[in-house]
Enzyme design. Sequence first.
Site, PDB file in Angstrom:
ATOM      1  N   ARG A  86       0.827  -1.219   0.000  1.00 23.09           N
ATOM      2  CA  ARG A  86       0.000   0.000   0.000  1.00 23.09           C
ATOM      3  C   ARG A  86       0.854   1.258   0.000  1.00 23.09           C
ATOM      4  O   ARG A  86       1.838   1.359   0.731  1.00 23.09           O
ATOM      5  CB  ARG A  86      -0.883  -0.020   1.248  1.00 23.09           C
ATOM      6  CG  ARG A  86      -1.675   1.237   1.446  1.00 23.09           C
ATOM      7  CD  ARG A  86      -2.883   0.995   2.285  1.00 23.09           C
ATOM      8  NE  ARG A  86      -2.597   1.024   3.702  1.00 23.09           N
ATOM      9  CZ  ARG A  86      -3.541   0.928   4.634  1.00 23.09           C
ATOM     10  NH1 ARG A  86      -4.807   0.780   4.283  1.00 23.09           N
ATOM     11  NH2 ARG A  86      -3.227   0.949   5.905  1.00 23.09           N
ATOM     12  N   ARG A 141       3.200   3.739   4.888  1.00 23.34           N
ATOM     13  CA  ARG A 141       2.996   3.975   6.315  1.00 23.34           C
ATOM     14  C   ARG A 141       3.886   3.057   7.146  1.00 23.34           C
ATOM     15  O   ARG A 141       4.026   1.884   6.830  1.00 23.34           O
ATOM     16  CB  ARG A 141       1.517   3.693   6.658  1.00 23.34           C
ATOM     17  CG  ARG A 141       0.606   4.803   6.238  1.00 23.34           C
ATOM     18  CD  ARG A 141      -0.858   4.442   6.349  1.00 23.34           C
ATOM     19  NE  ARG A 141      -1.243   3.741   7.572  1.00 23.34           N
ATOM     20  CZ  ARG A 141      -2.492   3.417   7.859  1.00 23.34           C
ATOM     21  NH1 ARG A 141      -3.478   3.722   7.023  1.00 23.34           N
ATOM     22  NH2 ARG A 141      -2.780   2.773   8.967  1.00 23.34           N
TER      23      ARG A 141
HETATM   24  P1  AMP Z   1      -6.152   3.431  10.173  1.00 17.22           P
HETATM   25  O1  AMP Z   1      -5.644   4.510   9.286  1.00 17.22           O
HETATM   26  O2  AMP Z   1      -7.644   3.433  10.326  1.00 17.22           O
HETATM   27  O3  AMP Z   1      -5.609   2.072   9.820  1.00 17.22           O
HETATM   28  O4  AMP Z   1      -5.591   3.759  11.646  1.00 17.22           O
HETATM   29  C1  AMP Z   1      -4.201   3.806  11.899  1.00 17.22           C
HETATM   30  C2  AMP Z   1      -3.953   3.664  13.381  1.00 17.22           C
HETATM   31  O5  AMP Z   1      -4.537   4.791  14.076  1.00 17.22           O
HETATM   32  C3  AMP Z   1      -4.567   2.453  14.056  1.00 17.22           C
HETATM   33  O6  AMP Z   1      -3.752   1.285  13.910  1.00 17.22           O
HETATM   34  C4  AMP Z   1      -4.640   2.919  15.499  1.00 17.22           C
HETATM   35  O7  AMP Z   1      -3.365   2.898  16.114  1.00 17.22           O
HETATM   36  C5  AMP Z   1      -5.052   4.378  15.337  1.00 17.22           C
HETATM   37  N1  AMP Z   1      -6.517   4.513  15.295  1.00 17.22           N
HETATM   38  C6  AMP Z   1      -7.275   4.887  14.226  1.00 17.22           C
HETATM   39  N2  AMP Z   1      -8.567   4.906  14.545  1.00 17.22           N
HETATM   40  C7  AMP Z   1      -8.647   4.528  15.848  1.00 17.22           C
HETATM   41  C8  AMP Z   1      -9.722   4.318  16.749  1.00 17.22           C
HETATM   42  N3  AMP Z   1     -10.996   4.501  16.375  1.00 17.22           N
HETATM   43  N4  AMP Z   1      -9.425   3.935  18.015  1.00 17.22           N
HETATM   44  C9  AMP Z   1      -8.162   3.767  18.413  1.00 17.22           C
HETATM   45  N5  AMP Z   1      -7.094   3.914  17.622  1.00 17.22           N
HETATM   46  C10 AMP Z   1      -7.328   4.282  16.334  1.00 17.22           C
END
Ligand code: AMP
Length: 216
Positions: A129, A162
């Site tokens: 990605r 990322r």
């Molecule tokens: P994502 O971009 O949705 O994959 O989120 C990346 C990272 O941000 C996740 O692995 C968590 O560490 C944190 N994160 C995002 N959304 C949440 C959430 N709703 N609750 C807790 N941590 C979150």
Amino acid sequence: MLTYIVLLGPPGAGKGTQSKVLASELDVPHISSGDIFRDNIKNGTPLGKLAEAYISKGELVPDDLTIAMLRERFLQPDCKNGAILDGFPRTPVQADELEVLLNSFGGHVNLVLFITSPVNILIERLAGRWTCRAQGHIYHECFNPPKERGICDIDGSALFQRDDDKAETVLNRIEIYQTQTAPLIQYYDERGVLVRIDGDTSIKKVTEQLMSGLKC
Ligand code: AMP
């Protein structure tokens, strides 16, 4: 009508890619908790500094910080008619808080689109990605490559990988999804708003299923 749609699923299921399509189709904002955290990290805010320690290990940011951040986002007038929620809620506590928040301005979660794929596919997707620096547009080096390597087709900004898409962190994120987020499947199923989407197919076919899901 107020339309709040949650995209639920493991990391790599395609929530981000599909959320952008849905948000543009329905003309509502795409609210990605991960993008808001990454913006805070990039801008060196106090929240960004706190969140980075969790995100870099693939762990969830604590509920109180995450909920406060989302509450602030919902103060902005663009989400008063609806939104596509991507990556939030991720725990039952967050889901309860989201309902309270939406109820406070006459809304509720109308639909939860649960996208999933086998674990080997999730790993393959995350490992390949590439994400756009400016607005988080998502590419994959094999399945959805940009026209020019390393450059976003949409806004011309640089693409980056990322840190939390590295193999060792990915496995942790999938495990955390299974223990902390997967209970939301039953949570929303019991409330009659869950629609299951097969994510193990092309981006276009997943979008078609989501569009049919919207008519449910
Ligand atoms: P994502 O971009 O949705 O994959 O989120 C990346 C990272 O941000 C996740 O692995 C968590 O560490 C944190 N994160 C995002 N959304 C949440 C959430 N709703 N609750 C807790 N941590 C979150």
